[in-house]
Structure formats: structure tokens, C-alpha cells
Design a protein around this motif. Sequence first.
Motif, PDB file in Angstrom:
ATOM      1  N   PRO A 180      37.456  31.682  47.627  1.00 25.97           N
ATOM      2  CA  PRO A 180      37.878  33.078  47.512  1.00 25.97           C
ATOM      3  C   PRO A 180      37.790  33.840  48.829  1.00 25.97           C
ATOM      4  O   PRO A 180      38.623  34.723  49.090  1.00 25.97           O
TER       5      PRO A 180
ATOM      6  N   ARG B 185      43.844  38.703  49.253  1.00 21.00           N
ATOM      7  CA  ARG B 185      43.306  39.377  48.082  1.00 21.00           C
ATOM      8  C   ARG B 185      41.877  39.811  48.382  1.00 21.00           C
ATOM      9  O   ARG B 185      41.130  39.088  49.028  1.00 21.00           O
TER      10      ARG B 185
ATOM     11  N   THR C 215      36.860  37.904  41.416  1.00 17.79           N
ATOM     12  CA  THR C 215      36.746  36.473  41.722  1.00 17.79           C
ATOM     13  C   THR C 215      36.308  35.690  40.494  1.00 17.79           C
ATOM     14  O   THR C 215      36.879  34.633  40.181  1.00 17.79           O
TER      15      THR C 215
ATOM     16  N   ARG D 178      36.751  36.601  37.476  1.00 21.02           N
ATOM     17  CA  ARG D 178      37.872  36.657  36.532  1.00 21.02           C
ATOM     18  C   ARG D 178      38.932  35.614  36.898  1.00 21.02           C
ATOM     19  O   ARG D 178      39.525  34.976  36.016  1.00 21.02           O
ATOM     20  N   THR D 179      39.157  35.435  38.187  1.00 18.77           N
ATOM     21  CA  THR D 179      40.112  34.411  38.623  1.00 18.77           C
ATOM     22  C   THR D 179      39.650  33.027  38.207  1.00 18.77           C
ATOM     23  O   THR D 179      40.435  32.220  37.682  1.00 18.77           O
ATOM     24  N   TYR D 180      38.368  32.729  38.444  1.00 21.71           N
ATOM     25  CA  TYR D 180      37.837  31.421  38.052  1.00 21.71           C
ATOM     26  C   TYR D 180      37.922  31.223  36.537  1.00 21.71           C
ATOM     27  O   TYR D 180      38.261  30.132  36.057  1.00 21.71           O
TER      28      TYR D 180
ATOM     29  N   HIS E 211      49.587  28.345  41.153  1.00 25.47           N
ATOM     30  CA  HIS E 211      48.491  29.223  41.576  1.00 25.47           C
ATOM     31  C   HIS E 211      48.522  29.492  43.080  1.00 25.47           C
ATOM     32  O   HIS E 211      47.478  29.585  43.725  1.00 25.47           O
TER      33      HIS E 211
ATOM     34  N   HIS F  98      46.486  32.645  44.530  1.00 26.31           N
ATOM     35  CA  HIS F  98      45.060  32.526  44.823  1.00 26.31           C
ATOM     36  C   HIS F  98      44.743  31.050  45.087  1.00 26.31           C
ATOM     37  O   HIS F  98      43.884  30.451  44.427  1.00 26.31           O
TER      38      HIS F  98
END
Length: 419
Positions: free
Chosen positions: A84, A212, A219, A221-223, A353, A356
Motif C-alpha cells: 500500500p 492513492r 488500506t 478495506r482494500t485488503y 486490480h 491498487h
Amino acid sequence: MQVNWSTGGGQLTTTATTAPVHNNTARYVLILGGLSAFAPLSIDMYLPALPAMTTDLHSNPSTLQLTLAGFIVGLAIGQLVLGPLSDALGRRRPLLAGLAVYAVASALCAFAPTAELLVAARVLQAMGAAAGIVVARATVRDLYSGVAMTRFFSMLMLVNGLAPILAPALGGQILTLTSWRGVFLVLTGFGVLLLAVCALALPEPLPPEARRPARLVPTLRTYRGLLADRRFLGYALASGLLFGAIFAYIAGSPFALQEVYGLSPQQYSVVFGVNSLGLVLLGQLNGRIVGRLAGERTLLRTGLLLATAGGAGVVVTAAAGAPMLGVLVPLFVVISSIGMVMPNASSLALAEHGHHAGAASALLGVLQFVVGGLAAPLVGLAGGGSAVPMGAVMAAFAVAALVAFATLTRSGPAAEKTA
């Protein structure tokens, strides 16, 4: 010179102030391949010395195998943090910081007085190495898409495959001149060299407008979103579980081949190199036929089936007391299969993806190395005196990889054209 990159249909473009990236493909393959080779170099180069290290550090094989597990833990932590960060800060700054940490930690490994301190230094070394691994994979996704990305990952297998071919052989030769500590001094030099090369020759592939913010909640939430994506998880687990089979081989083969079958450290290095040559050859074959004779999913399935058959073959031949050649042939099949599995699994996992890529690359790497790291101590716990425990763990992880692929990725828009 500042370089701005964009992608479109797998073609690379730059501003008018620079030459097109595809004119420098060889340079990018070498640099990104060198970055992603940190893991095999750091793991494989000292493998021939494991039995000698056990004596020198007054330890035992199970404790020394923790130097492998500790490295995996460090890779996991480092990738989760640095992935990230590279999405937020660009790829270069986290990369250069990680390379500096790697060089310092490698020197600490060289002078570790006990096995326990060596394990701790290996964790730190791995956290630095994680920058190279996660940034290399994310950079490929920044620059390529589709089949072009898969082909570039296949080209990287040439460098990645050469690393395990050369590392044990180089480690074995270093052991004829000095002790295992000299191996880690060589790794220190490798880290310093790659730090200089990246500082001078690797431009920033992620433009500011594509970055980002690095905030904890987004972060996480992305995972969470990545883990909820069945296709991403299926491809990541397929590659990660196959890494388990490979790490079972890495952890068990020095003892099985040297102590059970009587190979010297130098002979073991030759066998390890031959197996890795199969990885290189199958990776290059994958790059030539993907999108032409078969699609990514078909080739990924084929690689997983080869790994399963090879793992079963190791168990059967070792249990039957077959000569060493009977064990080496299925071992070759398992290790070669990684050259077909990794490019396709990585490309398919990252395909959706790109926004990210650092986080996705990090999670892909974590699943690979954490699951793989679980296999290393399992081989030791199963006992020595035979290649059966190593083969049983390899077969079990290969079967699990095939099941994950079959159950989690069988439908949806990401399923590729040639099924």
C-alpha cells in the motif's frame, strides 16, 4: 528525468521526452527480475550449508529450518506494509528504503553468533527483500495488461529461474572457500549493487495522479475487498499453495538428498540447479504459447496437474525405496511446474486490480510465502531418514492448490477465453 507511464491494451507509452519502454524491455526484465529474485537468492544460496550451520551454531535441523520460516514471516509483514505504501508514495521510495534495509540485515546475518539471532536477522532481511518483490510485481501491472502482462511475467521467470539455478551452486562454491557466513556477505553485496542500479536506472512507473492515500482504514478495506474477491483469492491460493510444495522441497531436500542419498553439498547444488532449469524452460514455453495455443487458465490448470502428479510420484518412489534417480524425476516435474503456474496465476490475479496494484501484489505475495512457509516446518516435524515426508507435504499442497483453483475461479468475467 521524470517519466510518466500509461498503459493501453498491453502497450507501453511514455511522454515525448523519453524513449518507448518496449525498446528497453531487456533492461526492465533484468532489473525487475533481479528484484523478484531476492527470495530465491536469499533462501537457496545458503541451503547447501544447512547441515554445517547446524554444527557451527550448536543447534539442530528444526531450529535452522526456522531461518526459512522467519524469512517467510518477514516477507509477509514487509509486503503488507510496503504494497500500500507503494500505491501512495510511488514505487521508488519504498523500494530504495527496502533495499537499504536488506543490505544491512544481510550483514547482520553474516555475523550472527547464535541460531536464534540468525533467525531474527533473517526476519529483518526479509522485510527489506519484500520491497523488491512487491514493487517488481506491481510495476509489471503498472506497465502491462492482458496477455502482454502474462508474457512479461513469463520472461521474468528466466531471471527468477536462473537465481535458484545459480544460488545453490554459488553457495556451494563459496563454501569451498569460506564458511556459510561468506554466503551472507555475498548477499550483502547483491543488495548494495541492486540498490545502486535501481537508484540510477529504474524510473518511477506510477504517476502522481494514479497514487492513492496511505490511510489505515482504506488500506484495510482494500485488503478485505481483495480477500472477498473469489477469483483473486482462488488464483492467489493456487499459487500460494503450490509455493507450499516448493518450500517443502527447499526445506527437505538438503537433508533428504545429502543425508539419505549421500550427495555432497556441491552435488546437491547441481541437482538443485537442474531442477530450476526445468522451471526456466517451462516458463519460457508458457510465454510463447499463452494467447496463441492456450489461454492463461488452461496453462495454469496444466501446471497444477503436473505438480500434483510429480508430488505423488515423489511419495511413491521414495516409499518404494527406488534409487535416487527415481525420486529426482518427479521432483523435476514439480519444480518445473512453477514456471507455468506463477506467470498465469499472477497475471490473472492482478488483471482486475490495476488501481491498487501494490496492495494486490502484496496480498498475492503474502499468501504465497505464508502458505509456503507453513510447509517448511511440516517436513521437519514429519521426521527424517527418508524422502517420504518431503514428498507427502509436496503432494498435499499441490492437491490443495488444484482444488482452490477448481472451486474458486471456475466462473465469472475474469475467466479467460481459452478454458
